[in-house]
Design an enzyme around this catalytic site. Structure first.
Site, PDB file in Angstrom:
ATOM      1  CG  HIS E  18       9.046 -51.254 -20.808  1.00 62.17           C
ATOM      2  ND1 HIS E  18       9.728 -51.435 -21.992  1.00 62.17           N
ATOM      3  CD2 HIS E  18       9.277 -52.369 -20.069  1.00 62.17           C
ATOM      4  CE1 HIS E  18      10.338 -52.598 -21.970  1.00 62.17           C
ATOM      5  NE2 HIS E  18      10.088 -53.195 -20.836  1.00 62.17           N
ATOM      6  CB  CYS E  37       7.426 -57.915 -22.803  1.00 60.95           C
ATOM      7  SG  CYS E  37       8.975 -58.714 -22.387  1.00 60.95           S
ATOM      8  CG  HIS E  43       8.014 -55.871 -17.457  1.00 62.89           C
ATOM      9  ND1 HIS E  43       7.252 -55.759 -18.604  1.00 62.89           N
ATOM     10  CD2 HIS E  43       9.305 -55.945 -17.873  1.00 62.89           C
ATOM     11  CE1 HIS E  43       8.054 -55.785 -19.653  1.00 62.89           C
ATOM     12  NE2 HIS E  43       9.302 -55.889 -19.247  1.00 62.89           N
ATOM     13  CG  HIS E  45      13.743 -53.627 -17.722  1.00 63.31           C
ATOM     14  ND1 HIS E  45      14.019 -54.960 -17.536  1.00 63.31           N
ATOM     15  CD2 HIS E  45      12.774 -53.592 -18.678  1.00 63.31           C
ATOM     16  CE1 HIS E  45      13.280 -55.685 -18.352  1.00 63.31           C
ATOM     17  NE2 HIS E  45      12.504 -54.885 -19.052  1.00 63.31           N
ATOM     18  CG  HIS E  84      12.213 -43.130  -9.410  1.00 53.77           C
ATOM     19  ND1 HIS E  84      13.233 -42.359  -8.915  1.00 53.77           N
ATOM     20  CD2 HIS E  84      12.397 -44.360  -8.868  1.00 53.77           C
ATOM     21  CE1 HIS E  84      13.977 -43.072  -8.092  1.00 53.77           C
ATOM     22  NE2 HIS E  84      13.504 -44.293  -8.050  1.00 53.77           N
ATOM     23  CD  GLU E 134      14.606 -54.827 -22.036  1.00 54.13           C
ATOM     24  OE1 GLU E 134      13.590 -54.310 -22.487  1.00 54.13           O
ATOM     25  OE2 GLU E 134      14.968 -55.993 -22.357  1.00 54.13           O
TER      26      GLU E 134
END
Lengths: 145, 145, 145, 145, 145, 145
Positions: E18, E37, E43, E45, E84, E134
């Site tokens: 995200h 972010c 990036h 998670h 994914h 997260e």
């Protein structure tokens, strides 16, 4: 007698995106080999990096290495470039190389080895291996070979 | 230069019952050696199996092995026969052998070695060891000896 | 002013076997509802039990309850009967009741409530709930309703 | 054929206080080397100790060692002296030695080696290493060198 | 008497990418609010989703809900679209909405509520909340308000 | 319609020493109540602090609070005074108050409430509770009563 040697492992964390896609292969081959990890817009992980080294325990300080020195090296070589990054787009080593966790472990080890001696000296601790955990069910460890 | 070698570990989980009881020993000996683990009706665990192998990282795919191939092998040789099973009653290797976690690790390793080459080929990754965790305070790892 | 109230949770562990099978249902219905959990010889888990209670913090000791008193109650009512046991065979409450984790949480709560006042007194801490974790992906918590 | 050898690791926990301070160094040097870990009144950790040994799996019992024997040795040599203790004040080995986790791992290994043969016999399992975890990001493992 | 009610929580995992970027804000504002972010290429998670519901424990089956029915609902509404995936690019709800974990929890809850009654019926278990983790230091839980 | 409300929990860690000893009680009473936790030189823990608050999710940023603002507040009010400290000696609130984890949770909550409004404003998120974990088997949560 020589000082006893202890293996120390320190763990670091970063969150990054990646897409598994090999430029040399066709779209179909990529899809077959990497499955959903080949999705065009990528996905991501909370990566965990374990750095293992061996050092003689100093008789007066009781330490095998200077932890802040290692933390600074990791901050500079791993966390700054990789945390909150897209491995494919933001990390030079992954232009042309698939950012599998195998390759991620090898890239991190190479970065650490390149700066290890300048930081820790000729007689300092020796880097043993780098292990990267992609999910808690997957770990990839360099072997020095 | 040859391709770098990476050690990969993948983790799997299954829930099973077992009873520690050696047929060759008396009831008293069994009780003394195994304590409450010898209780007649058995007990159980959430087992965690770690499979470790080493493989050369392929230059084009960046992978040391094909994960779905390993997952299928584990599903067939470990999860299907052991998950939700009673080790003493449902697994042929434990007729006459005490299902300690030592023996469980050895049985799983033997099953994987028997099918490893047909799945991964002569030049594929090499199985390193199998480690089984019975509780988070107990782990048992094969050594190849 | 009255003493502040704190919620305390203490966690305990036991390993047990169980088989999910409802006597009132046919073999086919059992198989359909419980799947592999209905396997004839059972399977097992490392269960984790969380006991939550609320108590006023004593001004001189700084404690909301006497931990050894709770530990003794759990040892007697939960660990002694359930650890290394087969829930279906060894625990009276599960003769005729399916040992799902829902029922396991309810049985443990009932056992604790039956002995709570005698142990902690009229003005002692109040039992809030019992939560049982069967695997790390499954938790079952009583609600007092 | 000889019996297969399995590596077993068992994990133990204790909570202790320590202060990192080297008597041979000045106050400024101590502060520079140990940072906040040199705070005069100390701090503490939940330590986790992993004991690894290798043993031949006995053909009749399926065990590589007698777990209660190891548990008693650890209770006597590690938990009794270290749990709820101040390492600097309560443990003789740390009079004059900085209680870093490197030294803590070495002290525990020395205590176990001194009593290993009397407990397990000449042909029993062999102690491999002791690993101490100070926080989940820091582990220190003896290497036998 | 009515059947006792138990709160059940089941946990699921997915890996996604995200980027935190609010279309209504300037580049500088985005950078100031979201920091790293907001990095252009995103990036990712390993997200963990906990679904909590309350249900009456059925007297014959001992269950508060049918776990496979919930697993299928989650597979269809959460894992298939999110695992994914790149949340910004692949999930319709995040066109025009920042994929913070607050919003992710709200989106997942909305998807589950929309299909809950058709799956579990009028008298089935009631969805309590959705909690998304997260990283292990950050959790976001819906409150139904 | 009003903005949806989400409960957010953020987790922090510190390592500290403490000794459980009530000044108003005799040596024997202290020993009886606190057991080994009353050892004269103290012991210590890796504490984990969970801060839970509720906030309306901002329509443009998708956030319920500004994480860096909370991190700064915790750094100043919790980590700076408690990390690597001896609670009895270094924290003013524990002069005359036993540093049980019950009291530790209450002290941290009081510190956060005293600075909450100045940091987050009148209409910002509301602090729900503070939960402190002393070991993974012990948690203490404030209740606002």
């Amino acid at each position: 007698v020589s000082a006893p040697v202890v293996r120390v492992t320190r763990t670091y964390r970063f969150a990054a995106a990646h897409r598994l896609h090999a430029a040399a292969l066709s779209a179909d081959e990529n899809r077959e080999i990497f499955g959903k990890c080949n999705n065009p817009f990528g996905h991501g992980h909370n990566y965990l990096v374990e750095v293992a080294f061996r050092g003689a325990v100093d008789a007066s300080t009781g330490r095998a290495a200077d932890p802040p020195a290692l933390d600074r090296l990791i901050a500079e070589q791993v966390l700054a470039p990789f945390h909150h990054a897209n491995l494919n787009e933001d990390v030079p080593e992954f232009r042309g190389t698939v950012p599998t966790t195998e390759n991620l472990a090898l890239v991190i080890e190479r970065r650490l080895r390149a700066h290890w001696k300048p930081v820790f000296g000729e007689h300092g601790p020796a880097l043993d291996y780098v292990r990267v955990q992609e999910t808690k069910n997957n770990k990839f460890q360099t072997t020095g070979r």
